[in-house]
Design an enzyme around this catalytic site. Structure first.
Site: not given
Length: 275
Positions: A11, A47, A67-69, A130, A134
């Site tokens: 997104y 991957d 940004l991958a999460w 989460y 982070k």
């Protein structure tokens, strides 16, 4: 610059990649799929966590924008804790290489329950998996970059407003519901105040940040002022001419959400004034 963007098909990633390209940078876009990535980017479907020597695999980028999460909007998902070692080892491999700078997408949820304006010096006491994951990754990145002489930008994201069904925010869900023909949308009372940033502005802010290296450290990708959730959602409905009404009180407020929280926009304002 040559910028590697992980999570490029997501997104946020798809919009940010376009903005980075528009600023004249080269982009290597990495994700499981790349069908929503701008065709000007070099697309790499992979991957991410099963690549040996990622720096050379991705053609020696100048900057990593990570940004991958997984499950970013599911704050109690076990994926945040399960994936944390993978994020750490991937970033560690990049930092140990000849990369010049690392930028990682963080979240205001790192701070935990707090009322008022957040900046780089605000103490962090996260209360969800989460936020905990982070915040832990932030501390690990800070340690890795200092140890290896690599510049770090920690991009702390706030509440993003976008009229696309691809996201998992309340705005994306509302937009999708209206497009499906639903006329009512279950909602809280919406009295909490948050820092909202429109999707195009958020993507432009991130792209501007990674396209420069004078402003480093923790950077709030924020508007700098709070607004009631109900007011912003009602305005979103009007802006997009949606035929849907909010069912106030259908859901309780989340107990870990702050009553009023917003980011200090000093750093992002400084970056934008450079352009």
């Amino acid at each position: 610059m040559k910028i590697l963007v992980t999570g490029a098909n997501g997104y946020l990633g798809s919009g940010i990649v376009k903005e980075i390209l528009d600023r004249g940078n080269d982009v290597i876009a990495a994700d499981f799929k790349t069908d929503r990535v701008d065709d000007r980017a070099k697309k790499v479907e992979c991957d991410l966590f099963n690549i040996e020597d990622p720096y050379n695999y991705f053609d020696k980028p100048d900057v990593l924008l990570h940004l991958a999460w997984r499950d970013g909007f599911v704050h109690y998902s076990d994926a945040h804790v399960d994936d944390l070692p993978n994020h750490y080892h991937f970033i560690k491999e990049m930092v140990k290489s000849s990369i010049e700078r690392v930028a990682v997408m963080g979240s205001m949820h790192e701070v935990g329950f707090f009322e008022g304006s957040i900046n780089a010096n605000t103490p962090c006491h996260p209360i969800t998996p989460y936020g905990i994951a982070k915040n832990t990754l932030h501390e690990l990145c800070d340690m890795l970059c200092k140890k290896n002489g690599v510049k770090l930008q920690w991009l702390r994201g706030y509440y993003i407003v976008g009229n696309t069904p691809y996201g998992n925010s309340i705005f994306s869900k509302l937009y999708a519901a209206a497009n499906e023909g639903k006329t009512k949308f279950p909602f809280t009372m919406g009295q909490n105040q948050y820092d909202f940033v429109d999707y195009p502005d958020f993507c432009a802010d991130v792209a501007a940040t990674v396209s420069q290296e004078e402003v480093l450290g923790t950077i709030e990708i924020a508007s700098g002022h709070p607004e009631k959730l109900a007011d912003r959602v009602e305005r979103f409905i009007q802006e997009n001419k949606l035929n849907i009404m909010l069912e106030y009180g259908a859901f309780p407020d989340r107990p870990y959400d702050s009553k009023a929280i917003w980011g200090n926009s000093q750093k992002i304002d400084e970056i934008l004034h450079q352009e």
